[in-house]
Design a protein around this motif. Structure first.
Motif, PDB file in Angstrom:
ATOM      1  N   ARG A 465       0.826  -1.208   0.000  1.00 35.07           N
ATOM      2  CA  ARG A 465       0.000   0.000   0.000  1.00 35.07           C
ATOM      3  C   ARG A 465       0.863   1.262   0.000  1.00 35.07           C
ATOM      4  O   ARG A 465       0.558   2.238  -0.683  1.00 35.07           O
ATOM      5  CB  ARG A 465      -0.910   0.006   1.226  1.00 35.07           C
ATOM      6  CG  ARG A 465      -2.188  -0.792   1.050  1.00 35.07           C
ATOM      7  CD  ARG A 465      -2.987  -0.812   2.318  1.00 35.07           C
ATOM      8  NE  ARG A 465      -4.354  -1.282   2.113  1.00 35.07           N
ATOM      9  CZ  ARG A 465      -5.097  -1.856   3.024  1.00 35.07           C
ATOM     10  NH1 ARG A 465      -4.594  -2.037   4.241  1.00 35.07           N
ATOM     11  NH2 ARG A 465      -6.321  -2.260   2.768  1.00 35.07           N
ATOM     12  N   VAL A 468       2.358   1.666  -3.524  1.00 34.61           N
ATOM     13  CA  VAL A 468       1.342   2.053  -4.511  1.00 34.61           C
ATOM     14  C   VAL A 468       0.929   3.502  -4.311  1.00 34.61           C
ATOM     15  O   VAL A 468       0.649   4.229  -5.274  1.00 34.61           O
ATOM     16  CB  VAL A 468       0.126   1.107  -4.422  1.00 34.61           C
ATOM     17  CG1 VAL A 468      -1.053   1.639  -5.234  1.00 34.61           C
ATOM     18  CG2 VAL A 468       0.502  -0.292  -4.900  1.00 34.61           C
ATOM     19  N   SER A 469       0.924   3.973  -3.067  1.00 31.78           N
ATOM     20  CA  SER A 469       0.510   5.349  -2.787  1.00 31.78           C
ATOM     21  C   SER A 469       1.453   6.383  -3.387  1.00 31.78           C
ATOM     22  O   SER A 469       1.077   7.545  -3.548  1.00 31.78           O
ATOM     23  CB  SER A 469       0.413   5.570  -1.270  1.00 31.78           C
ATOM     24  OG  SER A 469       1.699   5.641  -0.684  1.00 31.78           O
ATOM     25  N   GLN A 476       4.709   1.302  -8.044  1.00 31.55           N
ATOM     26  CA  GLN A 476       3.526   0.451  -8.014  1.00 31.55           C
ATOM     27  C   GLN A 476       3.834  -0.971  -8.504  1.00 31.55           C
ATOM     28  O   GLN A 476       3.245  -1.934  -8.020  1.00 31.55           O
ATOM     29  CB  GLN A 476       2.410   1.096  -8.825  1.00 31.55           C
ATOM     30  CG  GLN A 476       1.881   2.373  -8.160  1.00 31.55           C
ATOM     31  CD  GLN A 476       0.722   2.997  -8.895  1.00 31.55           C
ATOM     32  OE1 GLN A 476       0.495   2.732 -10.080  1.00 31.55           O
ATOM     33  NE2 GLN A 476      -0.031   3.843  -8.199  1.00 31.55           N
ATOM     34  N   VAL A 505      -6.321  -5.234  -6.305  1.00 33.87           N
ATOM     35  CA  VAL A 505      -6.169  -3.815  -6.631  1.00 33.87           C
ATOM     36  C   VAL A 505      -4.705  -3.412  -6.567  1.00 33.87           C
ATOM     37  O   VAL A 505      -4.191  -2.711  -7.453  1.00 33.87           O
ATOM     38  CB  VAL A 505      -7.010  -2.951  -5.664  1.00 33.87           C
ATOM     39  CG1 VAL A 505      -6.668  -1.467  -5.834  1.00 33.87           C
ATOM     40  CG2 VAL A 505      -8.502  -3.171  -5.914  1.00 33.87           C
ATOM     41  N   LEU A 506      -4.007  -3.852  -5.521  1.00 35.09           N
ATOM     42  CA  LEU A 506      -2.595  -3.512  -5.366  1.00 35.09           C
ATOM     43  C   LEU A 506      -1.744  -4.140  -6.471  1.00 35.09           C
ATOM     44  O   LEU A 506      -0.787  -3.525  -6.956  1.00 35.09           O
ATOM     45  CB  LEU A 506      -2.097  -3.974  -3.993  1.00 35.09           C
ATOM     46  CG  LEU A 506      -2.722  -3.272  -2.779  1.00 35.09           C
ATOM     47  CD1 LEU A 506      -2.279  -3.939  -1.478  1.00 35.09           C
ATOM     48  CD2 LEU A 506      -2.362  -1.789  -2.754  1.00 35.09           C
ATOM     49  N   ALA A 509      -2.470  -2.017  -9.830  1.00 41.68           N
ATOM     50  CA  ALA A 509      -2.461  -0.546  -9.824  1.00 41.68           C
ATOM     51  C   ALA A 509      -1.537   0.027 -10.888  1.00 41.68           C
ATOM     52  O   ALA A 509      -1.852   1.045 -11.520  1.00 41.68           O
ATOM     53  CB  ALA A 509      -2.051  -0.039  -8.442  1.00 41.68           C
ATOM     54  N   TRP A 510      -0.395  -0.602 -11.119  1.00 38.83           N
ATOM     55  CA  TRP A 510       0.586  -0.069 -12.072  1.00 38.83           C
ATOM     56  C   TRP A 510       0.079  -0.113 -13.516  1.00 38.83           C
ATOM     57  O   TRP A 510       0.570   0.634 -14.379  1.00 38.83           O
ATOM     58  CB  TRP A 510       1.897  -0.842 -11.978  1.00 38.83           C
ATOM     59  CG  TRP A 510       1.777  -2.291 -12.420  1.00 38.83           C
ATOM     60  CD1 TRP A 510       1.425  -3.347 -11.653  1.00 38.83           C
ATOM     61  CD2 TRP A 510       1.991  -2.802 -13.740  1.00 38.83           C
ATOM     62  NE1 TRP A 510       1.390  -4.499 -12.384  1.00 38.83           N
ATOM     63  CE2 TRP A 510       1.751  -4.195 -13.679  1.00 38.83           C
ATOM     64  CE3 TRP A 510       2.352  -2.236 -14.957  1.00 38.83           C
ATOM     65  CZ2 TRP A 510       1.875  -5.022 -14.797  1.00 38.83           C
ATOM     66  CZ3 TRP A 510       2.477  -3.058 -16.071  1.00 38.83           C
ATOM     67  CH2 TRP A 510       2.247  -4.428 -15.991  1.00 38.83           C
ATOM     68  N   LYS A 512      -2.527   0.947 -14.831  1.00 39.42           N
ATOM     69  CA  LYS A 512      -3.189   2.155 -15.330  1.00 39.42           C
ATOM     70  C   LYS A 512      -2.209   3.028 -16.100  1.00 39.42           C
ATOM     71  O   LYS A 512      -2.595   3.758 -17.014  1.00 39.42           O
ATOM     72  CB  LYS A 512      -3.793   2.942 -14.170  1.00 39.42           C
ATOM     73  CG  LYS A 512      -2.778   3.572 -13.231  1.00 39.42           C
ATOM     74  CD  LYS A 512      -3.452   4.320 -12.103  1.00 39.42           C
ATOM     75  CE  LYS A 512      -2.417   4.961 -11.177  1.00 39.42           C
ATOM     76  NZ  LYS A 512      -3.051   5.641 -10.030  1.00 39.42           N
TER      77      LYS A 512
END
Length: 531
Positions: A465, A468-469, A476, A505-506, A509-510, A512
């Motif tokens: 997390r 990713v933040s 990510q 989701v984690l 995430a990259w 995107k």
């Protein structure tokens, strides 16, 4: 899923109302001097705000170190009595099932003890029987006079003993799960059935049927051959401790001497410290900084029971042996205190843990400044420093304390991110990642059948997390690499659907960034055609 089961009984109050009922029963007993002492203990606070543990005042013949366990036994006995009074028929059915579970005989600590079997009963069990006798006598003195015969009070005492030997957290006792043997290298775990609902839940029976949190399931954590014994851990986080600590805790809490394959192995990976011959210690038996952190993994290790691979020497220095024993004992007590005060990092291990540990958590180490009433975070940091500087990178004390420290730091960072909407500092991220890498190396080095996700899933997800933040593709992708360590069979069988979605989701995430690049390229081509 090997087994999914509701408890026979829950011998601790399951709600504030149930606790209040026990308090009223104890505080409003007969008008004897004994009962007056209980009522006096509630002075200054409402009875409805008290717990039985607050009101029970152990008599002088109960040793101080047993006070917490004595109070818990009184609460167990009262819970049994209240249930018997309210639903006698159901109570009889419950007892018929309870009585089949192991407990030391109630005459184990008396002059009438069977001489033929007395040698089979540990002294710790005899002490337990004596304590249950004292708790039963205390209840008799503080309840209102009733027509209860000796048979009833024997049954009450036996219930306390059954609880002490077979209960899970919350005082839950199970028909079959409570019978599963312990191993320090278990092939199964006990988890809450609420994680993955069982398709055949209905009709299981047991107390508190409307409380799904009571139900637990046994899940295979490794391949189990036909005819192989199913085993779980009773140790919680101390499953990852050294042999001496594990055996001592099991003897004290569960009254047996563990003879599992790991305890009988001459190699004790969790108890290794830097070899004092290869790496001479500084004054006060402190390790050189390069040795304690072992960044390049070149330090040579040994243990009290195992010589150094490099020089074949072992730990013969009495002072160093004493330090290792002292630090291990202090850390074991601290971990129990942390678990009681801050939550349980090992909820997935299904620790079969009665409140024998309450006795330890109430003890005070007057010789150690770490036990002062300092800030919790500062105390934990000092414990980490103590373990690292004396035990080194591979010892269980260093790594389990480091795990707690990382867990606290991740929680603080998460709260700060919610408040400020700002990502964490890179220095904090780097320190946490380095710590978790060390812990992963330690857990994998022990070589248990259990996946490391059983103890590290929370911190691994926390690290992901954080990464990713940061928002950039490289970070990510690194976050995705971290959660991939626990994804797959572990996530599928041991985590809730909600946690599985978080991991997905984690992991993605990259992507995107790749989608945005594709959209940009597509838009550029459209603009070029229009031009």
């Amino acid at each position: 899923i090997i087994l999914d089961e509701r408890p026979i009984v829950r011998l601790f109050p399951s709600s504030p109302e149930a606790e209040a009922a026990l308090v009223q029963r104890l505080a409003h007993g007969n008008a004897s001097k004994a009962s007056a002492s209980v009522a006096a203990a509630a002075t200054g606070q409402s009875l409805t705000q008290s717990s039985v543990l607050d009101l029970v005042k152990p008599p002088s013949d109960v040793s101080k170190e047993c006070h917490s366990k004595f109070r818990a036994m009184v609460r167990v006995g009262l819970s049994f009595i209240v249930a018997d009074d309210s639903t006698p028929q159901r109570s009889e059915e419950t007892w018929n099932r309870l009585s089949k579970l192991y407990h030391p005989p109630i005459d184990a600590a008396s002059d009438n003890e069977d001489a033929d079997t007395s040698h089979l009963i540990l002294q710790d069990e005899k002490d337990l029987v004596l304590l249950s006798r004292q708790a039963t006598k205390y209840i008799q003195q503080h309840l209102e006079p009733t027509e209860r015969d000796a048979h009833f009070w024997d049954r009450t005492q036996k219930t306390m003993l059954i609880w002490a030997c077979n209960s899970f957290e919350g005082g839950r006792i199970y028909d079959r799960i409570s019978r599963i043997n312990h191993s320090c290298d278990p092939n199964a775990v006990v988890v809450s059935s609420s994680l993955v609902p069982h398709p055949n839940r209905s009709g299981r029976g047991g107390d508190d049927d409307d409380d799904s949190n009571n139900s637990q399931k046994v899940v295979a954590a490794a391949p189990i051959a036909k005819g192989e014994a199913i085993t779980i851990s009773y140790l919680g986080l101390l499953l990852y401790a050294d042999k001496v600590t594990r055996k001592s805790r099991l003897r004290e809490d569960k009254y047996f001497d563990c003879q599992c394959s790991r305890c009988n192995d001459s190699i004790d990976q969790a108890g290794r410290v830097p070899c004092p011959t290869c790496h001479p210690r500084l004054p006060q038996q402190v390790l050189d900084e390069d040795v304690q952190y072992d960044d390049d993994q070149t330090v040579h290790y040994c243990s009290i029971h195992q010589g150094c691979i490099n020089c074949n020497s072992s730990i013969n220095d009495d002072k160093l042996r004493s330090i290792i024993k002292s630090v291990s004992s202090k850390v074991a007590m601290y971990l129990e205190s942390y678990k009681k005060g801050n939550g349980n990092l090992t909820k997935k291990e299904g620790s079969n843990s009665s409140s024998a540990a309450q006795k330890r958590s109430g003890q005070k180490d007057k010789d150690n400044h770490l036990d002062d009433d300092n800030d919790d975070d500062q105390i934990l940091e000092e414990y980490v420093s103590l373990a690292s500087s004396t035990m080194g990178d591979k010892h269980w004390t260093t790594n389990l304390l480091l795990l707690l420290h990382v867990d606290q730091r991740l929680s603080s960072i998460s709260q700060a991110m919610l408040t400020t909407q700002e990502p964490p500092e890179m220095e904090d991220i780097a320190e946490i990642i380095d710590s978790v890498e060390r812990i992963c190396r330690f857990i994998n080095g022990i070589g248990l059948k259990l996946h490391m996700g059983h103890v590290l899933s929370d911190v691994i997800i926390g690290v992901s997390r954080m990464l990713v933040s940061l928002g950039d593709e490289k970070s990510q992708k690194y976050g995705a690499e971290w959660v991939n360590r626990i994804d797959g069979e572990y996530m599928k069988h041991f985590e809730s659907e909600g946690r599985q979605k978080v991991v997905e989701v984690l992991k993605n995430a990259w992507k995107k960034h790749s989608n945005n690049k594709s959209d940009d390229n597509s838009n550029s081509k459209k603009r070029a055609r229009k031009g």
